[in-house]
Design a protein around this motif. Structure first.
Motif, PDB file in Angstrom:
ATOM      1  N   ALA A   3       0.830  -1.308  -0.001  1.00 39.29           N
ATOM      2  CA  ALA A   3       0.046   0.139  -0.089  1.00 39.29           C
ATOM      3  C   ALA A   3       0.782   1.158   0.021  1.00 39.29           C
ATOM      4  CB  ALA A   3      -0.881   0.018   1.120  1.00 39.29           C
ATOM      5  N   TRP A   4       0.425   2.479  -0.649  1.00 39.89           N
ATOM      6  CA  TRP A   4       1.092   3.533  -0.581  1.00 39.89           C
ATOM      7  C   TRP A   4       0.054   4.701  -1.424  1.00 39.89           C
ATOM      8  CZ3 TRP A   4       2.885  -0.625  -3.372  1.00 39.89           C
ATOM      9  CH2 TRP A   4       2.685  -0.684  -4.565  1.00 39.89           C
ATOM     10  N   ALA A   5       0.767   5.787  -1.308  1.00 39.57           N
ATOM     11  CA  ALA A   5      -0.282   6.997  -1.948  1.00 39.57           C
ATOM     12  C   ALA A   5      -0.326   6.583  -3.371  1.00 39.57           C
ATOM     13  CB  ALA A   5       0.516   8.223  -1.686  1.00 39.57           C
ATOM     14  N   PRO A   6      -1.798   7.115  -3.812  1.00 40.89           N
ATOM     15  CA  PRO A   6      -1.915   7.113  -5.184  1.00 40.89           C
ATOM     16  C   PRO A   6      -1.058   7.728  -6.225  1.00 40.89           C
ATOM     17  CG  PRO A   6      -3.973   7.397  -4.017  1.00 40.89           C
ATOM     18  CD  PRO A   6      -2.741   7.746  -3.123  1.00 40.89           C
ATOM     19  N   THR A   7      -0.711   6.771  -7.114  1.00 45.84           N
ATOM     20  CA  THR A   7       0.500   7.272  -8.130  1.00 45.84           C
ATOM     21  C   THR A   7       0.165   6.541  -9.450  1.00 45.84           C
ATOM     22  OG1 THR A   7       2.053   7.696  -6.465  1.00 45.84           O
ATOM     23  CG2 THR A   7       2.717   7.450  -8.500  1.00 45.84           C
ATOM     24  N   ILE A   8       0.149   7.387 -10.624  1.00 47.46           N
ATOM     25  CA  ILE A   8       0.244   6.188 -11.816  1.00 47.46           C
ATOM     26  C   ILE A   8       1.255   5.524 -11.873  1.00 47.46           C
ATOM     27  CG2 ILE A   8       0.131   6.312 -14.320  1.00 47.46           C
ATOM     28  CD1 ILE A   8      -1.913   8.705 -14.175  1.00 47.46           C
ATOM     29  N   VAL A   9       1.237   4.434 -12.088  1.00 47.15           N
ATOM     30  CA  VAL A   9       2.697   3.414 -12.359  1.00 47.15           C
ATOM     31  C   VAL A   9       2.389   3.184 -13.773  1.00 47.15           C
ATOM     32  CG1 VAL A   9       3.657   1.367 -12.057  1.00 47.15           C
ATOM     33  CG2 VAL A   9       2.228   2.648 -10.231  1.00 47.15           C
ATOM     34  N   TRP A  10       3.235   3.933 -14.641  1.00 44.66           N
ATOM     35  CA  TRP A  10       3.181   3.873 -16.169  1.00 44.66           C
ATOM     36  C   TRP A  10       4.442   2.984 -16.468  1.00 44.66           C
ATOM     37  CZ3 TRP A  10       4.278   8.865 -19.458  1.00 44.66           C
ATOM     38  CH2 TRP A  10       4.109   8.707 -20.765  1.00 44.66           C
ATOM     39  N   LEU A  11       3.886   2.114 -17.055  1.00 46.56           N
ATOM     40  CA  LEU A  11       4.926   0.917 -17.777  1.00 46.56           C
ATOM     41  C   LEU A  11       4.959   1.187 -19.151  1.00 46.56           C
ATOM     42  CD1 LEU A  11       3.659  -2.498 -16.084  1.00 46.56           C
ATOM     43  CD2 LEU A  11       5.254  -0.797 -15.313  1.00 46.56           C
ATOM     44  N   ASN A  12       6.272   1.559 -19.491  1.00 48.51           N
ATOM     45  CA  ASN A  12       6.433   2.227 -20.946  1.00 48.51           C
ATOM     46  C   ASN A  12       7.547   0.737 -21.706  1.00 48.51           C
ATOM     47  OD1 ASN A  12       6.412   3.426 -23.313  1.00 48.51           O
ATOM     48  ND2 ASN A  12       7.472   5.397 -22.471  1.00 48.51           N
ATOM     49  N   GLY A  13       7.841   1.005 -22.861  1.00 48.89           N
ATOM     50  CA  GLY A  13       8.493   0.030 -23.542  1.00 48.89           C
ATOM     51  C   GLY A  13       7.885  -0.341 -24.788  1.00 48.89           C
ATOM     52  N   THR A  14       8.614  -0.989 -25.695  1.00 49.00           N
ATOM     53  CA  THR A  14       8.163  -1.376 -26.878  1.00 49.00           C
ATOM     54  C   THR A  14       7.470  -2.664 -26.920  1.00 49.00           C
ATOM     55  OG1 THR A  14       8.477  -1.552 -29.302  1.00 49.00           O
ATOM     56  CG2 THR A  14      10.245  -2.470 -27.619  1.00 49.00           C
ATOM     57  N   HIS A  15       6.927  -3.210 -27.867  1.00 51.71           N
ATOM     58  CA  HIS A  15       6.136  -4.265 -28.125  1.00 51.71           C
ATOM     59  C   HIS A  15       7.210  -5.593 -27.694  1.00 51.71           C
ATOM     60  CE1 HIS A  15       2.735  -1.979 -30.017  1.00 51.71           C
ATOM     61  NE2 HIS A  15       3.869  -1.434 -30.972  1.00 51.71           N
ATOM     62  N   GLY A  16       6.551  -6.298 -26.958  1.00 52.44           N
ATOM     63  CA  GLY A  16       7.420  -7.755 -26.707  1.00 52.44           C
ATOM     64  C   GLY A  16       8.008  -7.546 -25.147  1.00 52.44           C
ATOM     65  N   ALA A  17       8.009  -6.356 -24.772  1.00 51.85           N
ATOM     66  CA  ALA A  17       8.574  -6.083 -23.444  1.00 51.85           C
ATOM     67  C   ALA A  17       8.021  -6.637 -22.324  1.00 51.85           C
ATOM     68  CB  ALA A  17       9.118  -4.432 -23.388  1.00 51.85           C
ATOM     69  N   GLY A  18       6.697  -6.941 -22.545  1.00 53.04           N
ATOM     70  CA  GLY A  18       5.798  -7.384 -21.474  1.00 53.04           C
ATOM     71  C   GLY A  18       5.190  -6.262 -20.572  1.00 53.04           C
ATOM     72  N   LYS A  19       4.658  -5.362 -21.251  1.00 54.95           N
ATOM     73  CA  LYS A  19       3.803  -4.423 -20.563  1.00 54.95           C
ATOM     74  C   LYS A  19       2.547  -4.924 -20.312  1.00 54.95           C
ATOM     75  CE  LYS A  19       3.764  -1.387 -23.908  1.00 54.95           C
ATOM     76  NZ  LYS A  19       4.717  -2.351 -24.864  1.00 54.95           N
TER      77      LYS A  19
END
Length: 179
Positions: A3-19
């Motif tokens: 648990a923690w304060a609300p934050t957007i967790v943005w997972l970036n990367g190209t196709h195939g990286a596992g987003k």
């Protein structure tokens, strides 16, 4: 659950990286979170009729970055919690516009890039049993490599998924956000 304060967790990367896979696993590790696939914003723009002039990528349409920001804000207003946002953005201008828009709305972001070497990415795309091999996805490997070299890795926390399972990557991300 962590648990923690609300934050957007943005997972970036190209196709195939596992987003996509990793985002679902990160969501399970973060209390009161949900996956918000911002790529659906682009898909909505693609459904406009008559069609917008095709540029080769919906991210090139001017409404896309501000609509991503507005959709993320509205999701947060409605649900609270922590959105986990798998979204490939390989154009620095778009990443800055989205980041600035979220910052203007006082929405904190933890930006992660899921990285793998080119051979691993190519193998994952060619061996994808869900989407199948995709020339569209393969043609983004070089733009990703260029973005990684020039700006992207400097603006995010890089998680090398070359030798990690999606569960290991998700745990690494969740622990980083907690700290």
């Amino acid at each position: 659950m962590l648990a923690w304060a609300p934050t957007i967790v943005w997972l970036n990367g190209t196709h195939g990286a596992g987003k996509t896979t990793t985002s679902a696993l990160v969501q399970q590790l973060i209390q009161d979170s949900r996956v918000f696939d911002a790529e659906k914003v682009g898909e909505t723009l693609m459904d406009i009729t008559p069609r917008l002039p095709w540029t080769g990528n919906f991210q090139d349409w001017p409404p896309w970055p501000p609509l991503v920001v507005e959709a993320a804000r509205r999701v947060l207003d409605c649900t609270g919690g922590t959105p986990v946002m798998p979204m490939a953005v390989l154009v620095e201008e778009y990443r800055r516009e989205i980041g600035a828009g979220l910052a203007e709305r006082a929405i904190p972001v933890r930006h992660f890039v899921l990285h793998a070497d080119q051979d691993t990415l190519r193998g994952r795309i060619k061996g994808d049993t869900v989407l199948g091999p995709s020339p569209f996805r393969l043609k983004h490997l070089e733009p990703y490599a260029e973005a990684a070299r020039t700006w992207l890795h400097g603006e995010a926390e890089v998680v090398d998924t070359t030798h990690l399972t999606p569960a290991q990557a998700a745990l690494q991300i969740a622990e980083a956000v907690k700290s």
